[in-house]
Motif scaffolding. Structure first.
Motif: not given
Length: 314
Positions: A119-120, A124-125, A128, A134, A239-241
């Motif tokens: 989960k972000k 964070e998103e 970015l 990161y 937390t990276k996608s």
């Protein structure tokens, strides 16, 4: 594990990853599996009644335990760690985690369904590429004369903080542990002696704030909430996608899954993907084990070809 070069490093210990580990281990290759033992679609399955040859209604965890036990008979190694990224510049590949960096001749990505991604954090998103990063070694040059913050376990962020001392004017290290006793003593002493660096222990990032770019982070330190002015926030918190983790390895489809060919090849030689992380129509335990089989056989072939080439020219 230090300085060891593995034939195969597998990211994920679901049915695809464990199947790959079984095939590669049984072929006498050195194999490391990076896993989070409490995370994954298989472990969350209450009952499984459609896996061939398995009678009754075992839980997903039962099947996981059987698969893992089988791989251990072939000397497969496991590490409980969070995958952070790759370094692909050398002949061998570096897999970065929050525990250590591991060197591999070939890699199989089997980290599972995108829905299981972390989960972000708030902000964070949104930020970015606008202060949230990161990778300090990637973006450090952009922090010249800025205040920066790093969040994560000591060993990972300590090395990154040392790199940032070349650029940043002020470095806030938010360690998730309550001390640095388990870390590299000489490295930590070097950092503590640097007037640019301030360390915080037992830290938890709560929110990243700003307008167009990052301006502030809110963290909890030893139970107390603090606001820290900062222009970059480097996150090592898992937390990276999938796009952020694997976008350099393979194109992703519109739903965020890795696109491979039918032999599980990504766009980079020696890196394969298997299981629910792949772009495909059906996601079942049986299709994951099929992918894992193919990925392992291709990885085995890749390693053996490299060995034979070296033998010819040595």
């Amino acid at each position: 594990m230090e300085n060891k070069i593995y034939d195969v490093v597998i990211i994920g210990a679901g049915p695809a990853g464990l199947t790959s580990a079984l095939y590669a281990g049984r072929s006498n290759l050195s194999v490391l599996v990076i896993e989070k033992p409490t995370v994954g679609s298989l472990l969350m399955a209450h009952k499984i009644e459609n896996y061939p040859g398995i009678q009754g209604s075992p839980t997903g965890k039962d099947i996981y335990n059987l698969m893992k036990e089988q791989t251990l008979k072939f000397n497969v190694e496991f590490v409980d760690a969070t995958f952070l990224g790759f370094d692909l510049l050398g002949e061998n590949k570096i897999v970065k985690t929050d525990k250590d960096n591991f060197t591999a001749k070939t890699i199989i990505i089997a980290s599972g369904w995108a829905k299981n991604g972390a989960k972000k954090l708030p902000g964070e998103e949104q930020y970015l590429g606008k202060g949230v990063s990161y990778c300090a070694t990637c973006d450090g040059a952009f922090t010249r004369n800025m205040s920066v913050s790093l969040f994560g376990k000591g060993k990972e962020i300590a090395e990154e903080a040392l790199f940032l001392t070349k650029y940043s004017k002020e470095i806030h290290m938010f360690l998730t542990e309550d001390s640095d006793e388990s870390e590299d003593k000489s490295l930590m002493e070097t950092l503590k002696a640097n007037e640019k660096i301030k360390m915080y222990y037992s830290s938890k990032l709560l929110e990243i704030k700003g307008e167009e770019f990052v301006e502030e982070v809110i963290a909890e330190v030893a139970g107390e909430k603090i606001n820290c002015k900062t222009q970059f926030a480097f996150l090592y918190l898992g937390t990276k996608s999938l796009k952020e983790l694997y976008g350099e390895i393979a194109p992703l489809d519109e739903s965020g899954y890795l696109i491979t060919d039918e032999a599980m090849h990504t766009s980079i030689e020696g890196i394969f993907a298997a299981g629910d992380v792949r772009s495909k129509m059906i996601r079942q335990v049986t299709t994951a084990t099929s992918d894992g089989t193919i990925a392992a056989l291709e990885a085995i072939k890749f390693v053996l070809k490299k060995q034979n080439l070296r033998a010819q020219y040595s």
